[in-house]
Structures are given as structure tokens and as C-alpha cells.
Scaffold this motif. Structure first.
Motif, PDB file in Angstrom:
ATOM      1  N   UNK A   5      37.753  41.878  61.107  1.00  0.00           N
ATOM      2  CA  UNK A   5      38.958  41.886  60.285  1.00  0.00           C
ATOM      3  C   UNK A   5      39.647  40.526  60.436  1.00  0.00           C
ATOM      4  N   UNK A   6      39.785  39.813  59.322  1.00  0.00           N
ATOM      5  CA  UNK A   6      40.199  38.418  59.356  1.00  0.00           C
ATOM      6  C   UNK A   6      41.578  38.260  58.725  1.00  0.00           C
ATOM      7  N   UNK A   7      42.395  37.422  59.353  1.00  0.00           N
ATOM      8  CA  UNK A   7      43.676  37.019  58.774  1.00  0.00           C
ATOM      9  C   UNK A   7      43.634  35.540  58.453  1.00  0.00           C
ATOM     10  N   UNK A   8      44.341  35.152  57.404  1.00  0.00           N
ATOM     11  CA  UNK A   8      44.460  33.742  57.031  1.00  0.00           C
ATOM     12  C   UNK A   8      45.882  33.299  57.329  1.00  0.00           C
ATOM     13  N   UNK A   9      46.009  32.249  58.139  1.00  0.00           N
ATOM     14  CA  UNK A   9      47.311  31.673  58.460  1.00  0.00           C
ATOM     15  C   UNK A   9      47.462  30.372  57.688  1.00  0.00           C
ATOM     16  N   UNK A  10      48.376  30.372  56.727  1.00  0.00           N
ATOM     17  CA  UNK A  10      48.565  29.208  55.861  1.00  0.00           C
ATOM     18  C   UNK A  10      48.025  29.494  54.477  1.00  0.00           C
TER      19      UNK A  10
ATOM     20  N   UNK B 217      47.001  25.369  49.296  1.00  0.00           N
ATOM     21  CA  UNK B 217      45.879  25.174  48.360  1.00  0.00           C
ATOM     22  C   UNK B 217      44.556  25.659  48.948  1.00  0.00           C
ATOM     23  N   UNK B 218      44.193  25.165  50.132  1.00  0.00           N
ATOM     24  CA  UNK B 218      42.896  25.529  50.689  1.00  0.00           C
ATOM     25  C   UNK B 218      42.939  26.900  51.339  1.00  0.00           C
ATOM     26  N   UNK B 219      44.075  27.258  51.919  1.00  0.00           N
ATOM     27  CA  UNK B 219      44.211  28.597  52.463  1.00  0.00           C
ATOM     28  C   UNK B 219      44.015  29.665  51.403  1.00  0.00           C
ATOM     29  N   UNK B 220      44.501  29.403  50.185  1.00  0.00           N
ATOM     30  CA  UNK B 220      44.325  30.357  49.095  1.00  0.00           C
ATOM     31  C   UNK B 220      42.847  30.582  48.788  1.00  0.00           C
ATOM     32  N   UNK B 221      42.037  29.527  48.898  1.00  0.00           N
ATOM     33  CA  UNK B 221      40.595  29.674  48.683  1.00  0.00           C
ATOM     34  C   UNK B 221      39.973  30.562  49.756  1.00  0.00           C
ATOM     35  N   UNK B 222      40.412  30.393  50.996  1.00  0.00           N
ATOM     36  CA  UNK B 222      39.935  31.265  52.074  1.00  0.00           C
ATOM     37  C   UNK B 222      40.322  32.716  51.804  1.00  0.00           C
ATOM     38  N   UNK B 223      41.546  32.930  51.359  1.00  0.00           N
ATOM     39  CA  UNK B 223      42.010  34.297  51.088  1.00  0.00           C
ATOM     40  C   UNK B 223      41.115  34.962  50.048  1.00  0.00           C
ATOM     41  N   UNK B 224      40.869  34.277  48.943  1.00  0.00           N
ATOM     42  CA  UNK B 224      40.055  34.865  47.871  1.00  0.00           C
ATOM     43  C   UNK B 224      38.623  35.137  48.338  1.00  0.00           C
ATOM     44  N   UNK B 225      38.064  34.189  49.089  1.00  0.00           N
ATOM     45  CA  UNK B 225      36.674  34.342  49.517  1.00  0.00           C
ATOM     46  C   UNK B 225      36.530  35.453  50.538  1.00  0.00           C
ATOM     47  N   UNK B 226      37.438  35.531  51.490  1.00  0.00           N
ATOM     48  CA  UNK B 226      37.380  36.608  52.487  1.00  0.00           C
ATOM     49  C   UNK B 226      37.589  37.975  51.838  1.00  0.00           C
ATOM     50  N   UNK B 227      38.450  38.025  50.822  1.00  0.00           N
ATOM     51  CA  UNK B 227      38.617  39.285  50.083  1.00  0.00           C
ATOM     52  C   UNK B 227      37.297  39.682  49.434  1.00  0.00           C
ATOM     53  N   UNK B 228      36.631  38.740  48.798  1.00  0.00           N
ATOM     54  CA  UNK B 228      35.363  39.048  48.136  1.00  0.00           C
ATOM     55  C   UNK B 228      34.293  39.473  49.140  1.00  0.00           C
ATOM     56  N   UNK B 229      34.392  38.967  50.377  1.00  0.00           N
ATOM     57  CA  UNK B 229      33.432  39.350  51.416  1.00  0.00           C
ATOM     58  C   UNK B 229      33.796  40.681  52.071  1.00  0.00           C
ATOM     59  N   UNK B 230      34.959  41.211  51.702  1.00  0.00           N
ATOM     60  CA  UNK B 230      35.362  42.514  52.208  1.00  0.00           C
ATOM     61  C   UNK B 230      35.882  42.513  53.635  1.00  0.00           C
ATOM     62  N   UNK B 231      36.415  41.361  54.105  1.00  0.00           N
ATOM     63  CA  UNK B 231      36.866  41.291  55.497  1.00  0.00           C
ATOM     64  C   UNK B 231      38.315  40.813  55.627  1.00  0.00           C
ATOM     65  N   UNK B 232      39.004  40.638  54.520  1.00  0.00           N
ATOM     66  CA  UNK B 232      40.389  40.159  54.572  1.00  0.00           C
ATOM     67  C   UNK B 232      41.313  41.289  55.004  1.00  0.00           C
ATOM     68  N   UNK B 233      41.974  41.079  56.158  1.00  0.00           N
ATOM     69  CA  UNK B 233      42.907  42.085  56.661  1.00  0.00           C
ATOM     70  C   UNK B 233      44.354  41.713  56.379  1.00  0.00           C
ATOM     71  N   UNK B 234      44.675  40.401  56.511  1.00  0.00           N
ATOM     72  CA  UNK B 234      46.081  40.015  56.401  1.00  0.00           C
ATOM     73  C   UNK B 234      46.207  38.556  56.007  1.00  0.00           C
ATOM     74  N   UNK B 235      47.389  38.225  55.515  1.00  0.00           N
ATOM     75  CA  UNK B 235      47.760  36.838  55.248  1.00  0.00           C
ATOM     76  C   UNK B 235      49.075  36.561  55.956  1.00  0.00           C
ATOM     77  N   UNK B 236      49.281  35.279  56.289  1.00  0.00           N
ATOM     78  CA  UNK B 236      50.490  34.902  57.002  1.00  0.00           C
ATOM     79  C   UNK B 236      50.877  33.487  56.592  1.00  0.00           C
ATOM     80  N   UNK B 237      52.174  33.271  56.442  1.00  0.00           N
ATOM     81  CA  UNK B 237      52.645  31.959  56.015  1.00  0.00           C
ATOM     82  C   UNK B 237      54.089  31.784  56.466  1.00  0.00           C
TER      83      UNK B 237
END
Length: 317
Positions: free
Chosen positions: A4-9, A12-32
Motif C-alpha cells: 500500500x503506497x502513499x505519495x508525498x508531494x 507535477x511529477x508527484x501527480x504522475x506517480x499518483x495516476x500510475x500507482x492508482x492504475x497499478x492498484x496500489x495507491x493508498x493515500x496522497x499527502x501534500x
């Protein structure tokens, strides 16, 4: 169970991580640092929005991808690994070598994965190029040069060298397998106090030489890595379409009666299967979390890149 992965930040590039992790089915949280921004991403991508100060105490977060301004990376990475989280830290992983070393050492001390976000190491064309080099198709590598040029992406902390060069330095280090013994740099600042152009010249053990040119005030876009070997030359050009991203040139060079002569041959384009480097990078991160294998782009590599950047940083002209 998948990590279960969270993205901190969530820039611009953090948003790409968020979308990709969501597509991989492992996005748990975002933080900013901007709660409204994090909440917007959470609603859009059906995940939790967690305040940065609360993120590392969550039992439902196994790892954190950090895409922050680089001056915050080391401190946040140390907090994360001390809380038992694995981390992928975007480049550069710090602004000083000692800060980067502390973060990487903390991960090792706590038995956590520390991966550096050198995404082009996962580009299918570079992976193919590296395989050809390792198989001896180019002979002995004598010279590597890279050009990463374009217009824009101005940062308040990063100049052209620190923002753009890590991509190419990570590829050069992967090819050479060793750090340079000499680094010489020069830069030029035209807009403010940060360099908009930068050159690096590197000498490696055995006489291999490397040259890197970056610019964020260039009228055209260039993303090219050239490797010159004793048997052939190769060009990885990421601006080209997939069927022309990797070219091999088998030029003939010989000496006759004291004169050097050459015959230029047409390039051979190496078939490369398409794929998104960021997706492949994050899949590798997940694999490392699950298997505890060291990442291909380790924290130590991130430190080595910082050492070169530091050695090549010069007073702005």
C-alpha cells in the motif's frame, strides 16, 4: 497482499506517480503541504488524503513515494524509514552529499528499501542499449555523451545541471559501472542566479570519457545519449518514435599510410517494445518491496550522482 503506497508531494511529477500507482492498484493515500490539493487528488483517485505529519504513523501505508522540492527529501526520507516505511525518493535525493548519505544510511540501519527515482534507467530503449553493451556488441566503450535540452521547467532551488543531469548521469553510471575520477563543470546563468546551461566533462578509470550538456533555454528539444565503442556506436534518442529510438552505427574507421579514414554506414534501428518508464520503475519498486531485493537504482546510486553534481557545480558566469 499488494503493498500500500502513499505519495508525498502532489506537484507535477508527484501527480504522475499518483495516476500510475492508482492504475497499478496500489495507491493508498496522497499527502501534500497544501491540504486542499491533497483532498482534490484523493477525491479524483479514490484514496485517502493524509496530512504529512500523520503519514508515517499510519499502519495502512507500507511505503512512500516522495516527489518534494529536493531540499526536503532527506529529512522526510529519514522520518519515513525510521517509521518502518520503504521509500522511493525522486531525484535529486538531497541538495548535499552528507544529507543524502544520512538518508541512505538510515534506510540501511532500519532495513528499509531506499530507491532513487532515476526513471530513464527503466526506459525500454535504454534497457536494450545496456544489454547490447553488456553483450559486447559495441566493443569496448570509449566515450559517452548526452544532451538534454529544452525550454522551460524553471525551479527556485534547482539549476539546469541539478534538475536535468541526474537522468543522464544515472544512465552513464550504469554503463560505466564506476564513478569518474575527474569531473569538470561549467555553467551560465542568464535569467537569475541559477545556471540555465551546464556542461560536465568526466574521466573514468581506464580512460573512458563522458560529456554531458543540459539547457533549459534551448529553442528545440533534445533527449539524446550517444555511446561510442570500438566496434560500433549507439544512439538512444527519446525524441524519436519507438521504431527509431535506438540506432546502431557500424561505421568503419581505419588507418592507411599514416592517415585516418572512415566510411559512414546507415544506422540499424534496434526493435524496442514500447512501455512507460514510470510504470516500469514503480513496478520494480513494488517488486523490491515484496522480495526485499536491492533496487536497480539504489540510494547509493543517488549519492554517487550527487557527488558528480557537486563536483561539477561551478560559479555562475
Amino acid at each position: 497482499m499488494k503493498p500500500r503506497i502513499a505519495v508525498l508531494g502532489c506537484g507535477y511529477w508527484g501527480a504522475n506517480h499518483v495516476r500510475t500507482l492508482r492504475d497499478l492498484g496500489v495507491l493508498r493515500a496522497v499527502s501534500d503541504a497544501n491540504p486542499a490539493r491533497a483532498e482534490g487528488f484523493a477525491v479524483e483517485h479514490d484514496c485517502l488524503a493524509i496530512a504529512p505529519d500523520e503519514l508515517y504513523q499510519r499502519d495502512d501505508v507500507d511505503a512512500v513515494v516522495m516527489a518534494l522540492p529536493p531540499q526536503f527529501h532527506a529529512e522526510q526520507a529519514i522520518r519515513a524509514v525510521e517509521a518502518g516505511k520503504d521509500v522511493l525518493v525522486e531525484k535529486p535525493i538531497a541538495l548535499t552529499v552528507p544529507d543524502a548519505e544520512r538518508a541512505v544510511a538510515a534506510a540501511a540501519r532500519h532495513g528499509r528499501i531506499f530507491m532513487t527515482g532515476h526513471v530513464l534507467r527503466f526506459h525500454p530503449a535504454f534497457e536494450k542499449l545496456k544489454a547490447l553493451i553488456d553483450a559486447g556488441e559495441l566493443g569496448t566503450v570509449k566515450y559517452i555523451h548526452s544532451h538534454r535540452l529544452g525550454l522551460g521547467k524553471f525551479h527556485t532551488e534547482n539549476d539546469a545541471l541539478w534538475d536535468l543531469a541526474p537522468h543522464d548521469l544515472s544512465m552513464i553510471l550504469a554503463i560505466t559501472g564506476q564513478a569518474p575520477t575527474e569531473v569538470r563543470g561549467e555553467g551560465a546563468a542568464l535569467l537569475d542566479h541559477l545556471s540555465d546551461f551546464a556542461h560536465l566533462h568526466m574521466l573514468f578509470p581506464g580512460g573512458l570519457r563522458g560529456h554531458l550538456f543540459t539547457s533549459r533555454l534551448n529553442p528545440y528539444r533534445e533527449r539524446r545519449l550517444t555511446v561510442v565503442g570500438t566496434r560500433a556506436m549507439a544512439v538512444f534518442d527519446d525524441v524519436e518514435p519507438w521504431d527509431k529510438k535506438l540506432a546502431i552505427y557500424k561505421h568503419e574507421v581505419w588507418q592507411d599510410s599514416g592517415q585516418w579514414l572512415a566510411t559512414a554506414n546507415e544506422p540499424t534501428y534496434v526493435p524496442v517494445e514500447g512501455g512507460m518508464p514510470l510504470t516500469r520503475e514503480l513496478q520494480h519498486f513494488l517488486h523490491c518491496i515484496e522480495t526485499r531485493e536491492p533496487p536497480r537504482t539504489s540510494g547509493e546510486e543517488g549519492v554517487n550522482v550527487l557527488r558528480i553534481l557537486t563536483a561539477g557545480t561551478v560559479a555562475h558566469n
